[in-house]
Enzyme design. Structure first.
Site, short mmCIF file in Angstrom:
data_model
loop_
_atom_site.label_atom_id
_atom_site.label_comp_id
_atom_site.label_asym_id
_atom_site.label_seq_id
_atom_site.Cartn_x
_atom_site.Cartn_y
_atom_site.Cartn_z
N ALA A 79 0.85 -1.19 0.00
CA ALA A 79 0.00 0.00 0.00
C ALA A 79 0.89 1.25 0.00
CB ALA A 79 -0.98 -0.04 1.17
N SER A 80 0.62 2.22 0.86
CA SER A 80 1.34 3.50 0.78
C SER A 80 2.79 3.44 1.26
CB SER A 80 0.59 4.59 1.56
OG SER A 80 -0.54 5.01 0.84
N VAL A 81 3.22 2.34 1.85
CA VAL A 81 4.66 2.17 2.11
C VAL A 81 5.41 2.18 0.78
CG1 VAL A 81 6.38 0.53 3.00
CG2 VAL A 81 4.34 1.03 4.34
N LYS A 83 5.25 4.43 -1.39
CA LYS A 83 5.59 5.80 -1.78
C LYS A 83 7.08 6.10 -1.66
CE LYS A 83 1.13 8.13 -1.22
NZ LYS A 83 0.23 7.00 -1.04
#
Length: 367
Positions: A79-81, A83
């Site tokens: 998921a947003s890790v 980024k």
């Protein structure tokens, strides 16, 4: 005789250190076992100090239907890790002289030229003011189709949604910004986002179980994969696909940059170690990546390039990132002053990391 006496303090030091590590391991295992039994945790944990693994365990199932258990090599959607890898892609292109942080976004995405004063730096540190693409797609997108990053550009170019604030004026976490950064990586490198990250980050760091994966847009068989579960209205664990193609995990599955990196706890430890060295980046780059940038009025954003940044009185400088997507709840935390690392990957999105994170830190610091 004198030599044997000299060995006694050394033996005691080794014994005390080993005993302390054993106690830490028991405390952490007890914590996560309790969380698992209370149905508040299903996932993998890795905790390290100076690169040495202090604790590494798996709790629960990769596949609830067939009873396949998680293990240390199970692969999770980050998921947003993800980024931090998108941000690193931009940093590597800047180092090669292919772009500048203060270039306008429209230099590389001219279709959005009406947003004329948004910089790449604004996209990196969430100060662009761009509205959330997910909300716009919920209203405007044909959900029978799976969207890709170019579709975000096309929809924004068509409807021209107004900025929430002027670039640099405020901090507001933005998935939109990171999808556009991924598109910039593709246009500048003339490679797919997937290939660029693989050739420039994952392969050089020997992260063999890390890759871009979109299960609906580009399905493939992956061994030892953690299926992501959500809780339905009656309390059962189900896969997000059970909600049908109108659910956003289906029609947004082709989009990269704000998510879709998949990895393991051990590969993320390799990533952690590389960030202390100079194989990918130098100290000047690290000053940008791991330091809070400021808005135009001088306020701290507490965000660098793909990392949240905090200065803790208890633990020193910490950089971290959370990740949340239906089926997954993920986390990485790096204590820069003491070189401690916490990696938590869960395949049940209702699990709340903040509910036990302070306990993990307290055990790690023997408090």
């Amino acid at each position: 005789m004198r030599k044997s006496f000299l060995l006694i303090p050394i033996v005691l030091i080794i014994f005390n250190h080993t005993f302390a590590q054993s106690r830490q391991h028991k405390q952490l295992d007890s914590l996560f076992n309790t969380l698992f039994k209370q149905k508040e945790f299903n996932g993998n944990v890795l905790i390290a100090e100076k690169g040495k693994i202090l604790f590494e365990e798996s709790y629960g199932f990769a596949n609830e239907k067939n009873g396949q258990k998680l293990n240390n090599h199970t692969i999770f959607e980050l998921a947003s890790v993800s980024k931090q890898f998108t941000a690193m892609g931009i940093v590597l292109l800047e180092k090669k002289g292919k772009l500048n942080y203060d270039d306008t976004m429209s230099k590389y995405i001219p279709e959005l030229g009406f947003y004329d004063n948004i910089s790449i730096r604004n996209l990196l540190n969430h100060t662009s003011g761009l509205p959330d693409y997910m909300e716009i797609f919920e209203e405007k997108w044909d959900k029978a189709k799976i969207a890709v990053n170019q579709d975000i550009v096309n929809v924004f170019a068509k409807y021209r949604p107004k900025l929430i604030f002027q670039p640099g004026a405020k901090f507001q976490y933005s998935d939109t910004g990171y999808t556009l950064l991924a598109l910039i990586i593709e246009r500048v490198s003339h490679q797919t986002f997937e290939k660029f990250l693989s050739e420039n980050i994952f392969q050089p760091l020997n992260m063999r179980n890390t890759f871009i994966y979109r299960s609906r847009f580009k399905p493939k068989k992956i061994e030892n994969y953690a299926l992501g579960y959500v809780t339905d209205s009656v309390g059962n664990k189900v896969l997000p696909d059970s909600f049908g193609k109108g659910f956003y995990t289906y029609y947004l599955d082709g989009i990269v940059g704000d998510g879709t990196v998949n990895s393991t706890t051990e590969d993320l430890l390799k990533w952690d170690r590389a960030l202390y060295g100079n194989k990918l980046i130098d100290p000047k780059d690290k000053d940008l990546i791991f330091n809070s940038l400021k808005t135009n009025d001088g306020k701290e954003t507490n965000y660098g390039f793909g990392w949240f940044v905090v200065n803790s009185k208890k633990y020193g400088r910490i950089v971290y990132h959370t990740g949340g997507w239906p089926g997954y709840s993920t986390y990485i935390e790096r204590h820069l002053d003491s070189d401690k690392t916490i990696v938590i990957l869960q395949n049940h999105s209702e699990a709340k990391i903040n509910s036990f994170l302070q306990k993990v830190r307290a055990i790690l610091y023997k408090q």
